[in-house]
Design an enzyme around this catalytic site. Structure first.
Site, PDB file in Angstrom:
ATOM      1  N   GLY A   1       0.822  -1.211   0.000  1.00 55.81           N
ATOM      2  CA  GLY A   1       0.000   0.000   0.000  1.00 55.81           C
ATOM      3  C   GLY A   1       0.854   1.259   0.000  1.00 55.81           C
ATOM      4  O   GLY A   1       0.611   2.198  -0.768  1.00 55.81           O
ATOM      5  N   ASP A   2       1.872   1.274   0.820  1.00 52.31           N
ATOM      6  CA  ASP A   2       2.806   2.411   0.835  1.00 52.31           C
ATOM      7  C   ASP A   2       3.481   2.561  -0.518  1.00 52.31           C
ATOM      8  O   ASP A   2       3.641   3.665  -1.032  1.00 52.31           O
ATOM      9  CB  ASP A   2       3.906   2.165   1.872  1.00 52.31           C
ATOM     10  CG  ASP A   2       3.451   2.492   3.285  1.00 52.31           C
ATOM     11  OD1 ASP A   2       3.018   3.625   3.497  1.00 52.31           O
ATOM     12  OD2 ASP A   2       3.547   1.604   4.144  1.00 52.31           O
TER      13      ASP A   2
END
Lengths: 400, 392
Positions: free
Chosen positions: A171-172
């Site tokens: 996600g990052d």
């Protein structure tokens, strides 16, 4: 060497993952990235490891992975002089990136409203879990939070099992990657119009937009799609099969008649193939078909099985492990892996930028910086500071 | 009105190439999609469809990925089609293509051929394994790419053991990753061509994107653990005290963060300060880590007494991180998303008015034209051929 972003300067207030990820990719495209950091409160990726706080701020491989090719300037932003110097650096730059919790940059007097005064055509990127506006703007978010709110966790995993928050970086990484794209959009507009931009990016929105197609079922029918493991609504076979080595799995997907014929040929024209003549039959009897294919895979290594199937035009790939990838002939032939030296971590293999530009190649332009290693050079060359002033700032722990 | 001043020819199907095109079209680039006559993009057939009735003009996947584009039906394998394609290329800034390596060269339309016609053209090729290397001709669907990239081997994260087979990621996420890499590199190439920072003019170039590489790069923070320890990280996340999935009242799920003492304390307060949480072994990170299974059991006993929404706000109010695991319905109902303009309603002549997920990058000083729906198959064929003065 020619690089697409030659001459572009980035002041990087990023920390942890999504922010540093973005600026590292800008560095690989040729930008000069100056990371602002301080010993007073070191980047979590320097200071924390899975097992807790670390003794050596220069020995964290996760920091290395997302800060390659940057310069590091130590500057304590809790001091007034530190903030003033940060502003002076911004005045020389094209892009500012930050991923502090919304409101923190304003408190420091370093938000877009203030920074645009010293650099009118500034491009500023702010990344946060939920965005810088709205009721949830102050809410804390780590990677599993935005994969959850972004809708991907619900859609990951096996149908009969619980949802899955995915790994602790996807996600990052995607939020950071979208920010590189955003920076390029802003640079292109600035090139055309002369105007800078402020971009307030919500990691949850970015993640959700990358499954925007999956959201259409709700938009059309009021239905929420469910996770479905390795399966596909119409294709069969479409699964992973255990091979001979330890925890070796091969993925196989058949999308049309030609590929089915290829699979049958690769498997040596077994008699049972006649029972699965059409795609609807294959889908209806998928479990049976999977068992037959699994029986063929079981005594072959997954790399061998890939080559046999691909030779017949069948989409088949091993479920590669990290160690496979760092030694895979294709990965190596394309330069997807490169060795980079680091003064503490030594010589390490790492992964390169995922685009090959024929005229302006990307490159890892240096290792991850030691905290503050470029302070003197940057203040001297960019701000014309003399040695005496630098010493004073160091003694006052402004440069710290 | 502002728009990216670029004409983009999109010779690409399904998700990766069209997403690359969409990312440019979302900022006003003139994206002309070349579709196979009579059939069009494969995404027209994948759905989802309203009431499950197939209709190539109303496939949700196609509608989402092709907003703001124009469609021209053209068979580049016929002499007329090829001639029209070359005329288009002369007017273009970018070609996005996803054919297997060498396919276009065989038709006399490879990068070298096109660069002769238009030296300022940026050609962005997006394929499973890229233009060079021993696997360049290997086929891969989304499933295969997920597993070939190193990402699949790590899913489902928190598998109880290795008998749980590795798993692909959600939707077509990996193909979106390929498209994102393509669009980023395309803009970098255009920026450099148009003078970069200093106005010295560059040329076009060939951008080679391997989707497998794009996905592998995204997993670098996990893959590096092999370099650290000489051991392959896998999908069992046992003993790692980072987060926990919890089940809430009504069977909905949420995630709570356990990565530090500070995160724990907020969560503990949200639970109403239960005594066990302040006593050994649950009063330290180490104790909670060593008794992770029991901890999860106790967290779930609490979480089942509150709704997903109550849990989310209760923990966040105490300053710790937590989040609801949202379904599509949950996404559309999240006020935060709505307030920030995460949805955009677009009227389509066949599919009608629908709410789409909006472009999440919204630059402050750009005033973009209103969103146009995905094109009908060949909707702009005449218009575009007329622009080229090649009216049939």
């Amino acid at each position: 060497m020619k690089a697409a972003l030659n001459g572009i300067r980035v002041i990087d207030f990023g920390h942890v993952m999504a922010g540093p990820w973005c600026t590292m990719q800008l560095a690989s495209l040729g930008a000069e990235v100056i990371k602002i950091e301080t010993r007073a409160r070191p980047d979590e990726q320097r200071a924390q490891h899975g097992k807790g706080a670390v003794a050596n701020l220069e020995a964290n491989s996760n920091f290395f992975e997302i800060n390659l090719g940057k310069k590091s300037v130590s500057l304590n932003l809790t001091t007034e002089e530190g903030r003033a110097l940060a502003k002076q650096l911004v005045a020389t730059a094209d892009i500012v990136l930050e991923n502090m919790r919304p409101g923190v940059m304003a408190k420091l007097g370093l938000d877009y409203v203030e920074l645009v005064k010293v650099k009118p055509d500034l491009i500023m990127l702010s990344l946060s879990g939920f965005g810088a506006t709205g009721k949830l703007r102050r809410y804390a978010a780590y990677n599993p939070c935005f994969t959850s709110v972004g809708g991907t966790s619900h859609l990951t995993g096996y149908a009969e099992k619980k949802p899955n928050t995915m790994t602790n970086s996807g996600g990052d990484a995607r939020a950071g990657t979208a920010a590189v794209f955003a920076a390029m959009v802003a640079l292109k507009f600035r090139q055309e119009t002369g105007k800078g931009q402020y971009i307030d990016s919500s990691s949850s929105e970015v993640i959700n937009s990358m499954i925007g197609d999956q959201m259409m079922d709700y938009a059309m029918n009021g239905r929420s799609p469910h996770r479905h493991g390795n399966s596909h609504p119409t294709m069969a076979p479409h699964n992973v099969y255990r091979c001979s080595g330890e925890d070796e799995w091969l993925s196989i997907a058949v999308g049309n008649e030609q590929e089915w014929q290829g699979l049958v040929a690769a498997l040596g024209h077994p008699a049972w193939a006649a029972d699965f003549r059409t795609a609807p039959i294959r889908k209806a009897r998928e479990a049976e078909l999977d068992a037959l294919i699994a029986a063929w895979c079981v005594d072959k290594s997954y790399v061998e099985a890939m080559h046999l199937l691909q030779a017949q035009g069948v989409a088949a790939t091993p479920c590669f492990k990290a160690g496979d990838l760092f030694n895979d002939p294709h990965v190596l032939a394309r330069g997807q892996v490169q060795e980079v030296d680091h003064p503490v971590l030594g010589c390490r293999k790492t992964i390169t930028s995922p685009y090959r530009l024929s005229q302006t190649p990307t490159a890892i332009r240096g290792t991850a910086p030691i905290l503050g290693q470029d302070t003197d050079e940057v203040f001297t060359s960019l701000l014309g500071m003399d040695g005496q002033e630098l010493e004073r700032l160091k003694a006052a722990k402004v440069v710290y | 009105m502002d728009r990216l001043k670029a004409r983009v020819i999109e010779l690409a199907d399904f998700v990766a190439g069209p997403y690359c095109g969409k990312l440019l079209a979302d900022f006003g680039a003139d994206v002309i999609k070349i579709e196979k006559p009579g059939r069009g993009d494969d995404a027209r057939y994948i759905g989802p469809f309203k009431d499950d009735v197939p209709n190539p003009e109303a496939s949700g996947t196609f509608l989402y990925l092709n907003t703001n584009k124009r469609s021209v039906e053209l068979d580049i394998e016929t002499p007329e089609g090829k001639a029209a394609f070359i005329e288009l290329i002369k007017t273009a800034d970018v070609l996005i293509e996803d054919k297997m390596p060498g396919t276009l060269a065989k038709l006399g339309l490879g990068y070298e051929d096109l660069a002769k016609v238009n030296p300022r053209l940026v050609v962005t090729s997006i394929t499973p394994f890229g233009q060079v290397g021993p696997y360049k001709d290997y086929k891969a669907y989304h499933l295969n790419l997920y597993h070939a990239s190193g990402q699949g081997y790590l899913l489902p994260m928190w598998a109880i053991n290795l008998d749980v087979p590795p798993c692909q990621g959600p939707g077509y996420l990996g193909l979106f990753d390929g498209g994102m890499a393509g669009a980023t590199a395309t803009l970098a190439a255009l920026f450099w061509r148009d003078g970069g920072l200093n106005g010295a003019s560059g040329t076009g170039q060939h951008v080679d994107v391997s989707i497998q590489h794009a996905m592998m790069t995204l997993e670098r923070s996990q893959l590096r653990r092999f370099t650290d320890e000489g051991v392959n990280p896998n999908r069992t996340g046992k003993g790692r005290l980072l987060e926990s999935l919890v089940e809430c009242k009504g069977g909905e799920f949420a995630v709570v963060i356990l990565s530090s003492q500070q995160q724990w304390e907020g969560l503990w307060r949200a639970m109403g300060c239960p005594e066990w949480g302040a006593q050994p072994p649950f009063d330290t990170q180490k104790g909670r880590s060593d008794n992770y299974a029991e901890l999860r059991k106790r967290l779930n006993e609490w979480s089942r007494t509150v709704t997903q929404d109550e849990l989310f706000h209760a923990i966040q109010k105490e300053g710790s991180a937590a989040a609801p695991i949202l379904t599509a319905e949950g996404v559309f109902k999240l006020e935060q998303f709505r307030e920030r303009g995460h949805f955009v309603t677009i009227e389509h002549p066949v599919a009608g008015a629908l709410e789409y997920i909006a472009q999440p990058t919204r630059p402050s000083n750009v005033n973009l034209p209103p969103k146009r729906p995905a094109p009908l198959l060949g909707q702009h064929t005449r218009e575009i051929l007329a622009e080229l003065e090649m009216v049939p």
